[in-house]
Design a protein around this motif. Structure first.
Motif, PDB file in Angstrom:
ATOM      1  N   GLN A  39       0.827  -1.211   0.000  1.00 13.89           N
ATOM      2  CA  GLN A  39       0.000   0.000   0.000  1.00 13.89           C
ATOM      3  C   GLN A  39       0.862   1.263   0.000  1.00 13.89           C
ATOM      4  OE1 GLN A  39      -3.610   0.016   2.448  1.00 13.89           O
ATOM      5  NE2 GLN A  39      -3.141  -2.089   3.060  1.00 13.89           N
ATOM      6  N   ILE A 146      -5.339   0.345  -9.085  1.00 16.64           N
ATOM      7  CA  ILE A 146      -6.301   1.116  -8.296  1.00 16.64           C
ATOM      8  C   ILE A 146      -7.679   0.510  -8.500  1.00 16.64           C
ATOM      9  CG2 ILE A 146      -7.417   3.370  -7.980  1.00 16.64           C
ATOM     10  CD1 ILE A 146      -4.904   4.646  -9.218  1.00 16.64           C
ATOM     11  N   HIS A 169     -12.910   9.496   3.973  1.00 17.35           N
ATOM     12  CA  HIS A 169     -12.312   8.173   4.101  1.00 17.35           C
ATOM     13  C   HIS A 169     -13.384   7.111   4.317  1.00 17.35           C
ATOM     14  CE1 HIS A 169      -8.237  10.067   5.160  1.00 17.35           C
ATOM     15  NE2 HIS A 169      -8.093   9.397   4.027  1.00 17.35           N
ATOM     16  N   GLY A 178     -10.260   2.974   1.992  1.00 13.94           N
ATOM     17  CA  GLY A 178     -10.450   3.667   0.733  1.00 13.94           C
ATOM     18  C   GLY A 178     -11.039   5.042   0.966  1.00 13.94           C
ATOM     19  N   SER A 193      -9.904   2.763  -3.900  1.00 13.85           N
ATOM     20  CA  SER A 193      -9.109   2.019  -2.921  1.00 13.85           C
ATOM     21  C   SER A 193      -7.816   1.528  -3.549  1.00 13.85           C
ATOM     22  CB  SER A 193      -9.894   0.836  -2.348  1.00 13.85           C
ATOM     23  OG  SER A 193     -10.313  -0.051  -3.350  1.00 13.85           O
ATOM     24  N   VAL A 194      -6.863   1.263  -2.702  1.00 14.23           N
ATOM     25  CA  VAL A 194      -5.574   0.716  -3.134  1.00 14.23           C
ATOM     26  C   VAL A 194      -5.794  -0.677  -3.706  1.00 14.23           C
ATOM     27  CG1 VAL A 194      -3.360  -0.165  -2.297  1.00 14.23           C
ATOM     28  CG2 VAL A 194      -4.234   2.042  -1.474  1.00 14.23           C
ATOM     29  N   SER A 199      -0.244   4.137  -3.050  1.00 14.81           N
ATOM     30  CA  SER A 199      -0.837   4.639  -1.807  1.00 14.81           C
ATOM     31  C   SER A 199      -2.221   5.208  -2.097  1.00 14.81           C
ATOM     32  CB  SER A 199       0.049   5.724  -1.195  1.00 14.81           C
ATOM     33  OG  SER A 199       0.084   6.865  -2.034  1.00 14.81           O
ATOM     34  N   LEU A 200      -3.031   5.328  -1.077  1.00 15.73           N
ATOM     35  CA  LEU A 200      -4.371   5.885  -1.264  1.00 15.73           C
ATOM     36  C   LEU A 200      -4.328   7.334  -1.754  1.00 15.73           C
ATOM     37  CD1 LEU A 200      -7.415   5.566  -1.164  1.00 15.73           C
ATOM     38  CD2 LEU A 200      -7.332   6.117   1.284  1.00 15.73           C
ATOM     39  N   ALA A 203      -3.561   7.241  -5.368  1.00 17.22           N
ATOM     40  CA  ALA A 203      -4.694   6.668  -6.104  1.00 17.22           C
ATOM     41  C   ALA A 203      -5.780   7.720  -6.316  1.00 17.22           C
ATOM     42  CB  ALA A 203      -5.246   5.462  -5.354  1.00 17.22           C
ATOM     43  N   ILE A 204      -6.067   8.495  -5.281  1.00 18.88           N
ATOM     44  CA  ILE A 204      -7.068   9.557  -5.397  1.00 18.88           C
ATOM     45  C   ILE A 204      -6.634  10.583  -6.438  1.00 18.88           C
ATOM     46  CG2 ILE A 204      -8.089  11.531  -4.177  1.00 18.88           C
ATOM     47  CD1 ILE A 204      -8.112   9.755  -1.653  1.00 18.88           C
TER      48      ILE A 204
END
Length: 239
Positions: A39, A146, A169, A178, A193-194, A199-200, A203-204
């Motif tokens: 992660q 992702i 979150h 996520g 989510s990962v 990393s989250l 990913a965002i």
């Protein structure tokens, strides 16, 4: 032991090794592979991104998959690969990836481009056993992935604000799994989510880059268009 074969200097699991498993064997494999999820960001640069999608034929016997590879900067489509496969695993909640991974691997096998990042229309660790489709595919291919789902599978979150980029979150058993992310103003959030090797927060950021106009990332939209074209025996056209 999952056998591997080489394609374009990368190793991809043989799809047949994931077919015909019992529910017990699938749960054991899910538990084992979930321990391998990373992660954190484990990549140097992202130049190409792949989107994946699957759809089921009306007879319930076959599944169609598509992988669309795009330029990460321009979001232009570089390549499309599709596959059709017999469904070899029953409908069991929480184990959908065992139905959908084999045809996706067949599509990945035929790609000329090896994507630096994969975005799946589904969950990563935002899954009851922390091993959704994005994590499963990411671990098997050892690629950053992702999960970006249209709906929430598990966990709870506060309301996120209405502006693009606002998020809350997603939490399950006191663990952040996520985020509910608003990709466009005043539209329903997506669930990020990962999957693996990312990393989250990163990913965002990538999902926001991939949603310049619509709620869903361009990777998902293009893969969905490809699957629908194959299902309806039409030429693949992107919009």
């Amino acid at each position: 032991m999952i056998k591997l074969y080489a394609t374009h200097s990368k190793m991809i699991p043989d799809p047949s090794q994931l077919s015909g498993l019992s529910e017990e064997d699938a749960l054991k494999m899910q538990h084992t592979l979930a321990q391998k999820i990373v992660q954190s960001d484990q990549f140097t640069s992202i130049k190409t991104i792949a989107g994946t999608d699957v759809a089921y034929e009306k007879d319930g016997q076959e599944i169609v998959s598509a992988v669309v590879v795009m330029d990460a900067s321009t979001l232009d489509v570089l390549e499309v690969a599709t596959a059709r496969d017999k469904i070899s695993f029953p409908y069991i909640p929480g184990l959908f990836s065992f139905r959908e991974i084999p045809p996706l691997l067949k599509a990945f096998k035929s790609l000329q481009h090896v994507p630096d990042l994969i975005v799946c229309d589904g969950q990563g660790i935002a899954h009851p056993r922390r091993f959704g489709l994005a994590s499963h595919l990411g671990v098997l291919l050892d690629r950053p992935t992702i999960g970006c789902g249209k709906t929430r599978l598990c966990g709870e979150h506060d309301d996120c604000d209405d502006e693009r980029g606002d998020f809350a979150h997603l939490i399950d058993n006191d663990q952040i799994i996520g985020a509910a992310l608003r990709t466009q103003k005043n539209v329903k959030p997506v669930y990020v989510s990962v999957g693996h090797r990312i990393s989250l927060p990163t990913a965002i950021d990538w999902i926001l880059k991939l949603t310049p106009r619509y709620r869903l990332p361009e990777t998902t939209r293009k893969a969905d268009q490809a699957v629908n074209a194959i299902m309806n025996n039409r030429e693949i056209m992107f919009s």
